[in-house]
Scaffold this active site. Sequence first.
Site, PDB file in Angstrom:
ATOM      1  N   SER A   1       0.843  -1.369   0.039  1.00  0.00           N
ATOM      2  CA  SER A   1       0.067   0.053   0.117  1.00  0.00           C
ATOM      3  C   SER A   1       0.812   1.260   0.068  1.00  0.00           C
ATOM      4  CB  SER A   1      -0.892   0.080   1.211  1.00  0.00           C
ATOM      5  OG  SER A   1      -1.553   1.271   1.416  1.00  0.00           O
TER       6      SER A   1
ATOM      7  N   TYR B   1      -0.145  -0.676  10.735  1.00  0.00           N
ATOM      8  CA  TYR B   1      -0.589  -0.903   9.468  1.00  0.00           C
ATOM      9  C   TYR B   1       0.410  -0.677   8.353  1.00  0.00           C
ATOM     10  CZ  TYR B   1      -3.232  -0.823   5.072  1.00  0.00           C
ATOM     11  OH  TYR B   1      -3.467  -0.934   3.836  1.00  0.00           O
TER      12      TYR B   1
END
Length: 322
Positions: free
Chosen positions: A159, A185
């Site tokens: 990501s 994350y």
Amino acid sequence: MPSKQAPIHSGFGPKSTAVETLGDTDLTGRIAIVTGGASGIGLETTRTLTQAGATVIVPARDPVKAAAALSGIPRAEVGKLDLMDPASIDAFSETFRGNGRPLHLLINNAGIMAAPLVRDARGYESHFSANHLGHFHLTARLWPALQQTKAARVVTLSSGAHRQAAVDFDDPSFERCDYDKWKAYGQSKTANVLFTVALDQRGASDGIRAFAVHPGRIETNLQRFIPMEELQARGLRNENGEIPPEQRSLYKTPQQGAATTIWCAVSKSLDGLGGVYCENSDIAQAVPSDHKPLDGVLPWAIDEEAAERLWTLSEQMTGAVL
């Protein structure tokens, strides 16, 4: 050596779809595994690969729910897998290898984002466990099946959030520092890229090439842990709970979100390449650590020394080796 981290001018872009990047590729007889392949961009990945003739195994924590989502998709099979449970990973892998089938494509697509602090049975923080360690373990256990093909690809979903955090090698599970769900994350997404760099180094001689993918900004179940109030505070929703009009052009549909995954999985333009981070169906540009735009890949995610350090740490944390 890893491939040069620079665009190859693929001819595709942010709005390209998975079907477009697939083109006329024929995957008849090929076998793929897509974690998280029953929802969001994973479902679009599964659907697109099967449309090209591939058999796709979708391992899921809830096989019944996954089977319902995959109903009507030809050549889609369901397995049982919990990426935070080493015994589950071993059982799934042993079942697959026991069938003697080769594995042409491993798509490490499943993941969690911005979840509250949860630890697996070993005490590992959930983002690092599910997003990175689980896929590291799974890839290691499936390695013989990948080697069997002489020309396999491993595509791991990262990501643009990798820019939020490098891997904290001293405290990857937040045992000493305060938990931050966005740092957790971001760290796991950086780990996905570093894993790709080290994996490609190990697999290239066997014809196994690895790619990391930034799918783009897509509305899926991945955002389920983020309350509306937080989305609004971050400027991602307006007072009506809707995406602000000026931001809508930044979002992709699930078909567009799956495009880079499919491109990395099948594109002949990537033959002989690997160990790179890709976005918008092209290899991304390496950018400096102070790069402000939300494109490119930052230095700490493609650092070869960090990749090797993470590989060693991951072996120690999982007990899985190639």
